[in-house]
Design an enzyme around this catalytic site. Structure first.
Site, PDB file in Angstrom:
ATOM      1  N   LYS A  12       0.838  -1.211   0.000  1.00 26.28           N
ATOM      2  CA  LYS A  12       0.000   0.000   0.000  1.00 26.28           C
ATOM      3  C   LYS A  12       0.868   1.255   0.000  1.00 26.28           C
ATOM      4  CE  LYS A  12      -3.735  -2.462   2.251  1.00 26.28           C
ATOM      5  NZ  LYS A  12      -4.462  -2.788   3.490  1.00 26.28           N
ATOM      6  N   GLN A  67      -4.167  -1.246   9.614  1.00 28.17           N
ATOM      7  CA  GLN A  67      -4.141  -2.580   9.009  1.00 28.17           C
ATOM      8  C   GLN A  67      -4.778  -3.591   9.971  1.00 28.17           C
ATOM      9  OE1 GLN A  67      -3.072  -3.361   5.832  1.00 28.17           O
ATOM     10  NE2 GLN A  67      -3.903  -5.394   6.265  1.00 28.17           N
ATOM     11  N   ASP A  78     -10.362   3.196   4.173  1.00 23.78           N
ATOM     12  CA  ASP A  78     -10.835   1.812   3.996  1.00 23.78           C
ATOM     13  C   ASP A  78     -12.362   1.758   3.884  1.00 23.78           C
ATOM     14  OD1 ASP A  78      -8.938  -0.168   3.680  1.00 23.78           O
ATOM     15  OD2 ASP A  78      -8.532  -0.390   5.828  1.00 23.78           O
TER      16      ASP A  78
END
Ligand code: NAD
Length: 311
Positions: A61, A105, A128
């Protein structure tokens, strides 16, 4: 379906190529935005612990964001960090006007409450799209941040040129991060949507109706060729490592290719789009912040001018 004497081969939906095109466009645009707003989009990724899978995802990412010219930072905590320290960091990043996107994460260590941590992220920085308010916005059809994998799946389907409206879409799996949100996005595109799961009594009876089949389970070869409607668009979200150490999806790819119209490979299908959509979400957050900042600056100018004028 006669699978034996047909030369038919589904077209492969090349997620890697599609993601590269999306990233190239972004890379071209970022210098223009920097000239306009005086800064680049910025993404902060928080990793807790040493899980090898999470480390790879996080590295990918950060590298992807950096490669398009974004300012991407990793904050790495040991796995014994307290939840309150993590929450404090998130609060500081929430208040920082130079931070556009915050991603924690998952999974987090067992001593942390994931829901509480995710919901601590400012709604407008939740790249997200997992914050309860963004989930609510998705289901209400109001403006929010859409989760990356479902958003990428819609792009993959659209890249085939097959209209989604009016089609029967079957989603296998009902998780909060893939199955449920992708079902809602397909509904938004006017598909007739069937969601299937572990308690679906006859999965094949459902999947064989699908003009669009999205499979997000994590079980190698769950979907065999006889479960696919001829010509269907098949999106294989699953990623697992099989006994030979190979990365595989949920669909029996080689056999399914002889039946489906379009199919995504694993790897190289959904995965690259997930990352591209993370960048897209970061860009959307940046534009939202930069526009708000410039509107507020103009208002301040008006207020200050009024004060000077009234003296
Ligand atoms: P999950 O474990 O949270 O959900 C799996 C779902 O599959 C559950 O809803 C369950 O009801 C359903 N299921 C399980 N067995 C089934 C069966 N026999 N028949 C029908 N339904 C069944 O998983 P998830 O987080 O949604 O991820 C699914 C897969 O997608 C995993 O392999 C994951 O690694 C992968 N994934 C890939 C990406 C990507 O970017 N490529 C992103 C997210 C998830």
């Amino acid at each position: 379906m006669n699978e034996d004497n047909s030369d038919h081969m589904a077209q492969i939906i090349d997620g890697k190529a599609l993601a590269t095109r999306i990233r190239e466009k972004m890379k071209d645009r970022i210098p223009q935005l920097e000239a306009q707003y005086g800064r680049r989009p910025s993404l902060y990724v928080i990793l807790v612990g040493e899980d090898p899978g999470s480390r790879i995802y996080v590295r990918n990412k950060i590298n992807a964001a950096t490669s398009v010219g974004m300012d991407a930072r990793l904050i790495h905590f040991d796995d014994d960090v307290s939840e309150s320290d993590l929450l404090n960091l998130i609060h500081v990043l929430n208040e920082d006007p130079l931070v556009d996107g915050i991603l924690v994460q998952l999974p987090l260590p067992a001593h942390m409450n994931e829901e509480r941590v995710v919901d601590a992220i400012a709604k407008d920085k939740d790249v997200d799209g997992f914050h309860a308010l963004n989930v609510g916005a998705l289901w209400q059809g109001t403006h929010g941040i859409t989760p990356c994998t479902p958003k990428g799946i819609i792009q993959l389907i659209m890249s085939t040129g097959i209209p989604i409206a009016g089609k029967i879409a079957v989603v296998v799996g009902r998780s909060n991060i893939v199955g449920k949100p992708v079902a809602k996005l397909l509904l938004d595109e006017n598909a007739t949507v069937i969601i299937t799961h572990t308690r679906t009594p006859d999965l094949k009876a459902m999947t064989t109706q699908a003009d669009i089949l999205v499979v997000a389970v994590g079980k190698e070869r769950l979907i065999t060729a006889d479960m696919i409607k001829p010509g269907a668009v098949v999106i294989d979200v699953g990623i697992t490592r099989n006994a030979d150490g190979k990365l595989v999806g949920d669909v029996d790819f080689e056999a399914a290719r002889k039946v489906a119209g379009y199919i995504t490979p694993v790897p190289g299908g959904v995965g690259p789009l997930t990352i591209a959509m993370l960048l897209k979400n970061t860009m959307e957050c940046f534009l939202n912040h930069a526009e708000t900042h410039s509107r507020v600056s103009k208002l301040w100018t008006t207020i200050i001018n009024a004060r000077i004028g009234s003296k």
